[in-house]
Design a protein around this motif. Structure first.
Motif, PDB file in Angstrom:
ATOM      1  N   PRO A  95      -1.393   7.842  11.895  1.00 21.20           N
ATOM      2  CA  PRO A  95      -1.146   7.245  10.581  1.00 21.20           C
ATOM      3  C   PRO A  95      -2.416   7.097   9.733  1.00 21.20           C
ATOM      4  O   PRO A  95      -3.461   6.659  10.223  1.00 21.20           O
ATOM      5  CB  PRO A  95      -0.559   5.873  10.918  1.00 21.20           C
ATOM      6  CG  PRO A  95      -1.081   5.556  12.275  1.00 21.20           C
ATOM      7  CD  PRO A  95      -1.226   6.863  12.989  1.00 21.20           C
ATOM      8  N   VAL A  96      -2.285   7.467   8.484  1.00 21.48           N
ATOM      9  CA  VAL A  96      -3.325   7.264   7.475  1.00 21.48           C
ATOM     10  C   VAL A  96      -2.697   6.387   6.401  1.00 21.48           C
ATOM     11  O   VAL A  96      -1.746   6.804   5.734  1.00 21.48           O
ATOM     12  CB  VAL A  96      -3.816   8.597   6.885  1.00 21.48           C
ATOM     13  CG1 VAL A  96      -4.979   8.352   5.924  1.00 21.48           C
ATOM     14  CG2 VAL A  96      -4.234   9.564   7.989  1.00 21.48           C
ATOM     15  N   VAL A  97      -3.197   5.170   6.263  1.00 19.42           N
ATOM     16  CA  VAL A  97      -2.595   4.180   5.376  1.00 19.42           C
ATOM     17  C   VAL A  97      -3.456   3.995   4.140  1.00 19.42           C
ATOM     18  O   VAL A  97      -4.647   3.684   4.241  1.00 19.42           O
ATOM     19  CB  VAL A  97      -2.409   2.831   6.106  1.00 19.42           C
ATOM     20  CG1 VAL A  97      -1.842   1.780   5.155  1.00 19.42           C
ATOM     21  CG2 VAL A  97      -1.490   3.010   7.317  1.00 19.42           C
ATOM     22  N   ARG A 115      -0.668   2.388  15.058  1.00 19.38           N
ATOM     23  CA  ARG A 115      -1.891   2.230  15.852  1.00 19.38           C
ATOM     24  C   ARG A 115      -2.799   3.426  15.611  1.00 19.38           C
ATOM     25  O   ARG A 115      -2.366   4.458  15.123  1.00 19.38           O
ATOM     26  CB  ARG A 115      -1.544   2.090  17.334  1.00 19.38           C
ATOM     27  CG  ARG A 115      -0.657   0.870  17.614  1.00 19.38           C
ATOM     28  CD  ARG A 115      -0.316   0.692  19.075  1.00 19.38           C
ATOM     29  NE  ARG A 115       0.633  -0.409  19.259  1.00 19.38           N
ATOM     30  CZ  ARG A 115       0.282  -1.689  19.354  1.00 19.38           C
ATOM     31  NH1 ARG A 115      -0.995  -2.016  19.275  1.00 19.38           N
ATOM     32  NH2 ARG A 115       1.187  -2.628  19.517  1.00 19.38           N
ATOM     33  N   ASP A 116      -4.079   3.261  15.959  1.00 20.74           N
ATOM     34  CA  ASP A 116      -5.075   4.304  15.710  1.00 20.74           C
ATOM     35  C   ASP A 116      -5.070   4.680  14.225  1.00 20.74           C
ATOM     36  O   ASP A 116      -5.110   5.855  13.855  1.00 20.74           O
ATOM     37  CB  ASP A 116      -4.800   5.526  16.587  1.00 20.74           C
ATOM     38  CG  ASP A 116      -5.983   6.496  16.629  1.00 20.74           C
ATOM     39  OD1 ASP A 116      -7.122   6.068  16.369  1.00 20.74           O
ATOM     40  OD2 ASP A 116      -5.746   7.693  16.896  1.00 20.74           O
ATOM     41  N   VAL A 117      -5.027   3.660  13.378  1.00 22.59           N
ATOM     42  CA  VAL A 117      -4.845   3.842  11.934  1.00 22.59           C
ATOM     43  C   VAL A 117      -6.160   4.187  11.255  1.00 22.59           C
ATOM     44  O   VAL A 117      -7.210   3.591  11.546  1.00 22.59           O
ATOM     45  CB  VAL A 117      -4.270   2.560  11.307  1.00 22.59           C
ATOM     46  CG1 VAL A 117      -4.172   2.685   9.790  1.00 22.59           C
ATOM     47  CG2 VAL A 117      -2.914   2.230  11.919  1.00 22.59           C
ATOM     48  N   VAL A 118      -6.096   5.129  10.317  1.00 20.62           N
ATOM     49  CA  VAL A 118      -7.178   5.356   9.367  1.00 20.62           C
ATOM     50  C   VAL A 118      -6.783   4.669   8.069  1.00 20.62           C
ATOM     51  O   VAL A 118      -5.728   4.969   7.500  1.00 20.62           O
ATOM     52  CB  VAL A 118      -7.423   6.861   9.113  1.00 20.62           C
ATOM     53  CG1 VAL A 118      -8.571   7.035   8.130  1.00 20.62           C
ATOM     54  CG2 VAL A 118      -7.720   7.586  10.417  1.00 20.62           C
ATOM     55  N   LEU A 119      -7.601   3.737   7.612  1.00 20.89           N
ATOM     56  CA  LEU A 119      -7.345   3.023   6.361  1.00 20.89           C
ATOM     57  C   LEU A 119      -8.112   3.683   5.228  1.00 20.89           C
ATOM     58  O   LEU A 119      -9.291   4.014   5.374  1.00 20.89           O
ATOM     59  CB  LEU A 119      -7.796   1.570   6.471  1.00 20.89           C
ATOM     60  CG  LEU A 119      -7.041   0.649   7.434  1.00 20.89           C
ATOM     61  CD1 LEU A 119      -7.745  -0.699   7.494  1.00 20.89           C
ATOM     62  CD2 LEU A 119      -5.597   0.476   6.988  1.00 20.89           C
ATOM     63  N   VAL A 120      -7.440   3.839   4.089  1.00 20.46           N
ATOM     64  CA  VAL A 120      -8.070   4.427   2.899  1.00 20.46           C
ATOM     65  C   VAL A 120      -7.771   3.518   1.713  1.00 20.46           C
ATOM     66  O   VAL A 120      -6.595   3.213   1.446  1.00 20.46           O
ATOM     67  CB  VAL A 120      -7.538   5.852   2.620  1.00 20.46           C
ATOM     68  CG1 VAL A 120      -8.297   6.468   1.441  1.00 20.46           C
ATOM     69  CG2 VAL A 120      -7.661   6.733   3.864  1.00 20.46           C
ATOM     70  N   GLY A 121      -8.793   3.079   1.011  1.00 19.92           N
ATOM     71  CA  GLY A 121      -8.569   2.191  -0.121  1.00 19.92           C
ATOM     72  C   GLY A 121      -9.418   2.550  -1.314  1.00 19.92           C
ATOM     73  O   GLY A 121     -10.608   2.857  -1.177  1.00 19.92           O
ATOM     74  N   SER A 169      -8.922   2.512  13.486  1.00 28.30           N
ATOM     75  CA  SER A 169      -9.980   3.307  14.120  1.00 28.30           C
ATOM     76  C   SER A 169     -11.028   3.797  13.125  1.00 28.30           C
ATOM     77  O   SER A 169     -12.161   4.090  13.518  1.00 28.30           O
ATOM     78  CB  SER A 169      -9.369   4.516  14.843  1.00 28.30           C
ATOM     79  OG  SER A 169      -8.627   5.317  13.934  1.00 28.30           O
ATOM     80  N   LYS A 170     -10.669   3.880  11.836  1.00 25.11           N
ATOM     81  CA  LYS A 170     -11.610   4.342  10.820  1.00 25.11           C
ATOM     82  C   LYS A 170     -11.236   3.732   9.477  1.00 25.11           C
ATOM     83  O   LYS A 170     -10.058   3.407   9.239  1.00 25.11           O
ATOM     84  CB  LYS A 170     -11.600   5.874  10.682  1.00 25.11           C
ATOM     85  CG  LYS A 170     -12.125   6.641  11.884  1.00 25.11           C
ATOM     86  CD  LYS A 170     -12.122   8.147  11.611  1.00 25.11           C
ATOM     87  CE  LYS A 170     -12.673   8.923  12.797  1.00 25.11           C
ATOM     88  NZ  LYS A 170     -12.715  10.389  12.525  1.00 25.11           N
ATOM     89  N   VAL A 171     -12.238   3.622   8.601  1.00 22.23           N
ATOM     90  CA  VAL A 171     -12.017   3.104   7.253  1.00 22.23           C
ATOM     91  C   VAL A 171     -12.734   4.003   6.251  1.00 22.23           C
ATOM     92  O   VAL A 171     -13.891   4.399   6.468  1.00 22.23           O
ATOM     93  CB  VAL A 171     -12.545   1.654   7.107  1.00 22.23           C
ATOM     94  CG1 VAL A 171     -12.290   1.135   5.690  1.00 22.23           C
ATOM     95  CG2 VAL A 171     -11.908   0.730   8.139  1.00 22.23           C
TER      96      VAL A 171
END
Length: 272
Positions: free
Chosen positions: A22-24, A87-93, A114-116
């Motif tokens: 997932p990439v949120v 889970r194991d999410v990459v967050l993008v804002g 896991s990453k931002v």
């Protein structure tokens, strides 16, 4: 259309495209999840699951009278991620969304992130104070609030020039992009648009940045007229344990045109 129920009963609209890690995505002010459509399709096309929500008061989500503040925004994001069991999410804002994902990663993630990746993000803090003398004065944000109240339709049309840098020589941003900024802005409830100015301008993310312990990219255009880079990315990077700075020469605040192409390439490399 899918909606997630927040702890206070607010209905948060979200898009859920593709399958895989997932990439949120979290959008800026005064936009909606539509601002991330190109990126949602991009990650879905490359084997990821792209998810983006309309912040409360924005777009198709509930126009609540209360809760238009950063901690509630983060609680809404946490409820979405937990209810979908991501889970194991990459967050993008982007912009305000950058603050939202930073605070979530620091305070609510519980090992799910896991990453931002942030772009033109508001952290550490935008408003001028004794601790942040290079920030923007309160009067600048009062002018935004006044514009929203007086004639938000025209205000958004005018603001789109600074947002996308079309007031600069050589800009390649179309009128259509500016029109879409206006379209999204006009779906935001007046109360939410007004209250969110305080949320994005006065929230202090210094301790949140210091608490992030996953890899992070902090990206920003060096001609950002909305969130000045010297008071945003340049100050945020030293606060994060494992952060990389990406500066896009001549790029504005809004993600469009050549800036979008370069940023999306870096984003895809980062999440892959």
């Amino acid at each position: 259309m899918p909606f997630n129920t927040s702890p206070d009963g607010a209905q948060i609209f979200y898009k859920d495209w593709g399958k895989g890690r997932p990439v949120v995505f979290s959008h800026g002010w005064p936009l909606t999840s539509d601002a991330w459509d190109v990126e949602l399709k991009m990650v879905a096309d490359h084997g990821f699951r792209g998810i983006a929500h309309d912040r409360r008061g924005h777009g198709r989500s509930s126009q609540t009278w209360d809760g238009n503040d950063m901690d509630t925004y983060v609680a809404d994001l946490a409820a979405l991620i937990e209810n979908l069991d991501l889970r194991d999410v990459v967050l993008v804002g982007h912009s305000t969304g950058g603050g939202e994902v930073v605070r979530y990663a620091a305070r609510k993630a519980n090992g799910r992130v896991s990453k931002v990746f942030t772009a033109g993000a508001i952290p550490p803090v935008m408003i001028k104070s004794d601790k942040n003398p290079e920030g923007l004065p309160l009067e600048a944000f009062d002018q935004i609030r006044a514009g929203v109240l007086a004639d938000r339709s025209q205000f958004y049309k005018d603001l789109s020039a600074q947002f996308y840098g079309t007031n600069r020589d050589g800009s390649q941003i179309s009128q259509g992009a500016r029109d879409d900024f206006w379209r999204q802005g006009m779906t935001v409830g007046l109360k939410a648009a007004y209250d969110c100015v305080k949320a994005f301008s006065e929230s202090d993310f210094t301790e949140d940045l210091q608490a992030i312990d996953v890899p992070m990219i902090i990206a920003q255009g060096d001609d950002d007229q909305i969130v000045p880079i010297h008071d945003a990315a340049m100050k945020a990077v030293p606060l994060v344990k494992n952060a990389e700075l990406k500066v896009y020469p001549g790029a504005p605040h809004g993600i469009a045109g050549p800036y979008q192409q370069a940023l999306d390439k870096d984003l895809l490399t980062f999440i892959s």
